[in-house]
Design a protein around this motif. Structure first.
Motif, PDB file in Angstrom:
ATOM      1  N   THR A  35       0.826  -1.195   0.000  1.00  0.00           N
ATOM      2  CA  THR A  35       0.000   0.000   0.000  1.00  0.00           C
ATOM      3  C   THR A  35       0.861   1.247   0.000  1.00  0.00           C
ATOM      4  OG1 THR A  35      -0.162   0.009   2.406  1.00  0.00           O
ATOM      5  CG2 THR A  35      -1.891  -1.147   1.201  1.00  0.00           C
ATOM      6  N   VAL A  36       0.343   2.281  -0.615  1.00  0.00           N
ATOM      7  CA  VAL A  36       1.010   3.578  -0.671  1.00  0.00           C
ATOM      8  C   VAL A  36       0.107   4.595   0.014  1.00  0.00           C
ATOM      9  CG1 VAL A  36       1.984   5.356  -2.159  1.00  0.00           C
ATOM     10  CG2 VAL A  36       2.127   2.944  -2.830  1.00  0.00           C
ATOM     11  N   THR A  37       0.688   5.440   0.843  1.00  0.00           N
ATOM     12  CA  THR A  37      -0.054   6.463   1.565  1.00  0.00           C
ATOM     13  C   THR A  37       0.050   7.803   0.857  1.00  0.00           C
ATOM     14  OG1 THR A  37       0.268   5.371   3.693  1.00  0.00           O
ATOM     15  CG2 THR A  37      -0.260   7.718   3.758  1.00  0.00           C
ATOM     16  N   PHE A  38      -1.085   8.482   0.735  1.00  0.00           N
ATOM     17  CA  PHE A  38      -1.154   9.805   0.138  1.00  0.00           C
ATOM     18  C   PHE A  38      -1.808  10.770   1.131  1.00  0.00           C
ATOM     19  CE2 PHE A  38      -1.519   6.656  -3.236  1.00  0.00           C
ATOM     20  CZ  PHE A  38      -0.499   7.045  -4.098  1.00  0.00           C
ATOM     21  N   GLY A  39      -1.592  12.067   0.925  1.00  0.00           N
ATOM     22  CA  GLY A  39      -2.178  13.061   1.799  1.00  0.00           C
ATOM     23  C   GLY A  39      -1.432  13.148   3.114  1.00  0.00           C
ATOM     24  N   SER A  40      -2.040  13.861   4.075  1.00  0.00           N
ATOM     25  CA  SER A  40      -1.392  14.042   5.371  1.00  0.00           C
ATOM     26  C   SER A  40      -2.430  14.173   6.468  1.00  0.00           C
ATOM     27  CB  SER A  40      -0.511  15.300   5.350  1.00  0.00           C
ATOM     28  OG  SER A  40      -1.290  16.457   5.101  1.00  0.00           O
ATOM     29  N   GLY A  41      -2.040  13.805   7.672  1.00  0.00           N
ATOM     30  CA  GLY A  41      -2.913  13.955   8.831  1.00  0.00           C
ATOM     31  C   GLY A  41      -4.257  13.277   8.639  1.00  0.00           C
ATOM     32  N   THR A  42      -5.331  13.994   8.973  1.00  0.00           N
ATOM     33  CA  THR A  42      -6.674  13.426   8.837  1.00  0.00           C
ATOM     34  C   THR A  42      -7.076  13.262   7.384  1.00  0.00           C
ATOM     35  OG1 THR A  42      -7.668  15.626   8.983  1.00  0.00           O
ATOM     36  CG2 THR A  42      -7.428  14.381  11.040  1.00  0.00           C
ATOM     37  N   ASN A  43      -6.324  13.865   6.469  1.00  0.00           N
ATOM     38  CA  ASN A  43      -6.623  13.734   5.048  1.00  0.00           C
ATOM     39  C   ASN A  43      -5.763  12.671   4.363  1.00  0.00           C
ATOM     40  OD1 ASN A  43      -8.536  15.822   5.111  1.00  0.00           O
ATOM     41  ND2 ASN A  43      -6.929  17.362   4.885  1.00  0.00           N
ATOM     42  N   SER A  44      -5.108  11.827   5.120  1.00  0.00           N
ATOM     43  CA  SER A  44      -4.302  10.766   4.515  1.00  0.00           C
ATOM     44  C   SER A  44      -5.179   9.566   4.175  1.00  0.00           C
ATOM     45  CB  SER A  44      -3.169  10.349   5.444  1.00  0.00           C
ATOM     46  OG  SER A  44      -3.679   9.751   6.620  1.00  0.00           O
ATOM     47  N   PHE A  45      -4.776   8.836   3.148  1.00  0.00           N
ATOM     48  CA  PHE A  45      -5.466   7.603   2.767  1.00  0.00           C
ATOM     49  C   PHE A  45      -4.459   6.696   2.092  1.00  0.00           C
ATOM     50  CE2 PHE A  45      -5.955  10.591  -0.735  1.00  0.00           C
ATOM     51  CZ  PHE A  45      -5.634   9.844  -1.860  1.00  0.00           C
ATOM     52  N   GLN A  46      -4.812   5.422   1.997  1.00  0.00           N
ATOM     53  CA  GLN A  46      -3.918   4.429   1.410  1.00  0.00           C
ATOM     54  C   GLN A  46      -4.566   3.767   0.205  1.00  0.00           C
ATOM     55  OE1 GLN A  46      -3.027   1.698   4.563  1.00  0.00           O
ATOM     56  NE2 GLN A  46      -1.595   3.082   5.581  1.00  0.00           N
ATOM     57  N   MET A  47      -3.725   3.390  -0.754  1.00  0.00           N
ATOM     58  CA  MET A  47      -4.133   2.557  -1.871  1.00  0.00           C
ATOM     59  C   MET A  47      -3.313   1.275  -1.839  1.00  0.00           C
ATOM     60  SD  MET A  47      -4.610   4.871  -5.272  1.00  0.00           S
ATOM     61  CE  MET A  47      -5.773   6.241  -5.321  1.00  0.00           C
ATOM     62  N   GLU A  48      -3.987   0.166  -2.028  1.00  0.00           N
ATOM     63  CA  GLU A  48      -3.296  -1.116  -2.103  1.00  0.00           C
ATOM     64  C   GLU A  48      -3.096  -1.492  -3.567  1.00  0.00           C
ATOM     65  OE1 GLU A  48      -3.714  -5.778  -0.689  1.00  0.00           O
ATOM     66  OE2 GLU A  48      -5.065  -4.252   0.144  1.00  0.00           O
ATOM     67  N   PHE A  49      -1.897  -1.955  -3.887  1.00  0.00           N
ATOM     68  CA  PHE A  49      -1.557  -2.319  -5.258  1.00  0.00           C
ATOM     69  C   PHE A  49      -1.174  -3.790  -5.354  1.00  0.00           C
ATOM     70  CE2 PHE A  49      -1.027   2.241  -5.167  1.00  0.00           C
ATOM     71  CZ  PHE A  49      -1.532   2.650  -6.396  1.00  0.00           C
ATOM     72  N   VAL A  50      -1.502  -4.385  -6.495  1.00  0.00           N
ATOM     73  CA  VAL A  50      -1.218  -5.785  -6.779  1.00  0.00           C
ATOM     74  C   VAL A  50      -0.269  -5.842  -7.977  1.00  0.00           C
ATOM     75  CG1 VAL A  50      -2.216  -7.977  -7.541  1.00  0.00           C
ATOM     76  CG2 VAL A  50      -3.451  -6.550  -5.894  1.00  0.00           C
ATOM     77  N   THR A  51       0.770  -6.645  -7.883  1.00  0.00           N
ATOM     78  CA  THR A  51       1.742  -6.753  -8.969  1.00  0.00           C
ATOM     79  C   THR A  51       1.167  -7.542 -10.140  1.00  0.00           C
ATOM     80  OG1 THR A  51       3.546  -6.715  -7.372  1.00  0.00           O
ATOM     81  CG2 THR A  51       4.067  -7.498  -9.587  1.00  0.00           C
ATOM     82  N   ILE A  52       1.312  -6.979 -11.327  1.00  0.00           N
ATOM     83  CA  ILE A  52       0.934  -7.661 -12.570  1.00  0.00           C
ATOM     84  C   ILE A  52       2.235  -8.024 -13.270  1.00  0.00           C
ATOM     85  CG2 ILE A  52      -0.455  -7.565 -14.656  1.00  0.00           C
ATOM     86  CD1 ILE A  52      -2.055  -7.151 -12.026  1.00  0.00           C
ATOM     87  N   ILE A  99     -11.370  10.725  -2.844  1.00  0.00           N
ATOM     88  CA  ILE A  99     -11.592  11.986  -3.546  1.00  0.00           C
ATOM     89  C   ILE A  99     -11.877  13.107  -2.547  1.00  0.00           C
ATOM     90  CG2 ILE A  99     -13.025  13.193  -5.219  1.00  0.00           C
ATOM     91  CD1 ILE A  99     -11.250  11.051  -6.460  1.00  0.00           C
ATOM     92  N   THR A 100     -12.670  12.820  -1.525  1.00  0.00           N
ATOM     93  CA  THR A 100     -12.973  13.819  -0.503  1.00  0.00           C
ATOM     94  C   THR A 100     -11.702  14.298   0.189  1.00  0.00           C
ATOM     95  OG1 THR A 100     -15.171  12.887  -0.122  1.00  0.00           O
ATOM     96  CG2 THR A 100     -14.241  14.244   1.634  1.00  0.00           C
ATOM     97  N   LYS A 101     -10.802  13.383   0.498  1.00  0.00           N
ATOM     98  CA  LYS A 101      -9.565  13.757   1.170  1.00  0.00           C
ATOM     99  C   LYS A 101      -8.623  14.490   0.227  1.00  0.00           C
ATOM    100  CE  LYS A 101      -9.773  10.425   4.909  1.00  0.00           C
ATOM    101  NZ  LYS A 101      -9.071   9.401   5.710  1.00  0.00           N
ATOM    102  N   TYR A 102      -8.612  14.103  -1.033  1.00  0.00           N
ATOM    103  CA  TYR A 102      -7.854  14.875  -2.024  1.00  0.00           C
ATOM    104  C   TYR A 102      -8.366  16.312  -2.081  1.00  0.00           C
ATOM    105  CZ  TYR A 102      -7.583  16.972  -6.684  1.00  0.00           C
ATOM    106  OH  TYR A 102      -7.460  17.861  -7.718  1.00  0.00           O
ATOM    107  N   ASN A 103      -9.684  16.476  -2.144  1.00  0.00           N
ATOM    108  CA  ASN A 103     -10.252  17.827  -2.212  1.00  0.00           C
ATOM    109  C   ASN A 103      -9.851  18.656  -0.994  1.00  0.00           C
ATOM    110  OD1 ASN A 103     -11.560  17.538  -4.681  1.00  0.00           O
ATOM    111  ND2 ASN A 103     -13.453  16.796  -3.747  1.00  0.00           N
ATOM    112  N   ALA A 104      -9.893  18.042   0.176  1.00  0.00           N
ATOM    113  CA  ALA A 104      -9.543  18.772   1.400  1.00  0.00           C
ATOM    114  C   ALA A 104      -8.054  19.083   1.460  1.00  0.00           C
ATOM    115  CB  ALA A 104      -9.955  17.952   2.623  1.00  0.00           C
ATOM    116  N   GLU A 105      -7.235  18.179   0.958  1.00  0.00           N
ATOM    117  CA  GLU A 105      -5.785  18.331   1.032  1.00  0.00           C
ATOM    118  C   GLU A 105      -5.250  19.282  -0.028  1.00  0.00           C
ATOM    119  OE1 GLU A 105      -1.915  16.992   2.622  1.00  0.00           O
ATOM    120  OE2 GLU A 105      -3.977  17.059   3.342  1.00  0.00           O
ATOM    121  N   PHE A 106      -5.900  19.302  -1.184  1.00  0.00           N
ATOM    122  CA  PHE A 106      -5.294  20.005  -2.314  1.00  0.00           C
ATOM    123  C   PHE A 106      -6.289  20.764  -3.179  1.00  0.00           C
ATOM    124  CE2 PHE A 106      -4.070  19.847  -6.848  1.00  0.00           C
ATOM    125  CZ  PHE A 106      -2.917  20.596  -6.815  1.00  0.00           C
ATOM    126  N   GLY A 107      -7.369  20.113  -3.526  1.00  0.00           N
ATOM    127  CA  GLY A 107      -8.246  20.665  -4.538  1.00  0.00           C
ATOM    128  C   GLY A 107      -8.856  22.008  -4.193  1.00  0.00           C
TER     129      GLY A 107
END
Length: 331
Positions: free
Chosen positions: A27-44, A79-87
């Motif tokens: 998983t990779v973490t994006f954002g910061s603090g309460t606006n952070s979230f993770q994406m899990e990736f699978v190797t192809i 998307i909500t956390k992206y908007n709060a963090e950056f958008g």
């Protein structure tokens, strides 16, 4: 055909942070603090696999490199956390239907998905995947050109060569959905079968998919979107349509080309889930309440890569986290 077993592929940390040691895809973490979230990736894996000549487009599915695919569709919460963090600070707010934080984000244009992905890259010390000549969140992209020395790739002028997070191309999406890594063949459906999966409203059982439901039900949560593909990715069949990076006509000579959608959604029939259906989602400024997207991850082929401290990587772990189609265009 025997059911494919999911292979455990190793991904070098160098393909994520430019250092030389090994980890499983995670998983990779994006954002910061309460606006952070993770994406899990699978190797192809299985680079250089043969293309499928029975699907659409034809041929399709051959990819000459190892890459990663988001295990789940992008959720509303991301998307909500992206908007709060950056958008909000940059007039790049991405709008979506409100089905629930862990449901896939829908009614998002290709342009908005590309802006979100650009932020995934730049916020982790990397380089934007897609080039835009103006600042509006739904303004059309422009192609990279030969003057963009570190970014231009003649085989795909949509995508920068030095980027990491991207929308999947037609070949990347198709391979991750239908290819059987254990014997090098393709399935007709993305749940590792040549027969349609069992239709369910939600769940994680093998050989099930979220389709054939009431149109008023809406999508399932991203981590309850049916059985996995042979590589271990969820929701390729049903739940919501997903944007491809590739234009519908496979021609990359204009940023305003119509883009393709794949995988069907929660209330259509099984034929839309199959390898022989690829839909036209309209121009990159159109949206549909049944359509979302997922993120792929590739290894940059030119330029610098993010510093090791820019991206947080964790071990494998499940990440949890429209009823009317609608179109929108923003100035």
């Amino acid at each position: 055909m025997m059911k494919a077993q999911i292979s455990a592929w190793m991904l070098s940390v160098g393909s994520i942070v430019g250092i030389c040691s090994n980890l499983q895809a995670g998983t990779v973490t994006f954002g910061s603090g309460t606006n952070s979230f993770q994406m899990e990736f699978v190797t192809i894996g299985n680079p250089g696999n043969a293309a499928d000549t029975t699907g659409i487009p034809n041929p399709v599915g051959s990819v000459g490199y190892i890459y990663e695919m988001g295990k789940y569709e992008v959720s509303e919460q991301m998307i909500t956390k992206y908007n709060a963090e950056f958008g909000n600070e940059n007039s790049l707010v991405v709008t979506h239907l409100n089905q629930g934080p862990n449901r896939p984000a829908t009614s998002i244009t290709w342009n908005e998905a590309a802006r979100f992905i650009n932020w995934l890259n730049t916020s982790t010390g990397g380089f934007a995947a897609y080039k835009f000549g103006s600042t509006g969140v739904n303004d059309a992209p422009v192609l990279w050109t030969v003057s963009d020395l570190l970014d231009y790739d003649a085989s795909n002028p949509y995508r920068s060569k030095r980027t990491r997070f991207v929308l999947p191309t037609s070949n990347e999406w198709y391979k991750a959905a239908y290819f059987n890594p254990s014997n090098g063949t393709y399935y007709d459906f993305p749940t590792g079968s040549n027969t349609a999966p069992v239709a369910v409203s939600s769940g994680t059982l093998a050989n099930t998919a979220v389709y054939g439901q009431s149109q008023f039900q809406g999508s399932a949560e991203v981590d309850k979107a049916g059985g996995l593909s042979p590589y271990g990715v969820m929701g390729f069949g049903g739940n919501v349509w997903e944007w491809e990076e590739t234009s519908f006509d496979l021609n990359n000579n204009s940023g305003s080309k119509d883009r393709a959608l794949r995988g069907g959604h929660w209330y259509e029939g099984s034929s839309y889930l199959s390898s022989t259906f690829r839909g036209n989602g309209g121009g990159p400024f159109f949206s549909d309440g049944r359509a979302g997207f997922r993120v792929a991850m590739v290894t940059p082929s030119s330029g610098e890569v993010p510093e090791p401290t820019s991206i947080a990587i964790f071990g494998l772990g499940a990440l949890g986290l429209a009823y009317h189609a609608r179109r929108k265009a923003k100035a």
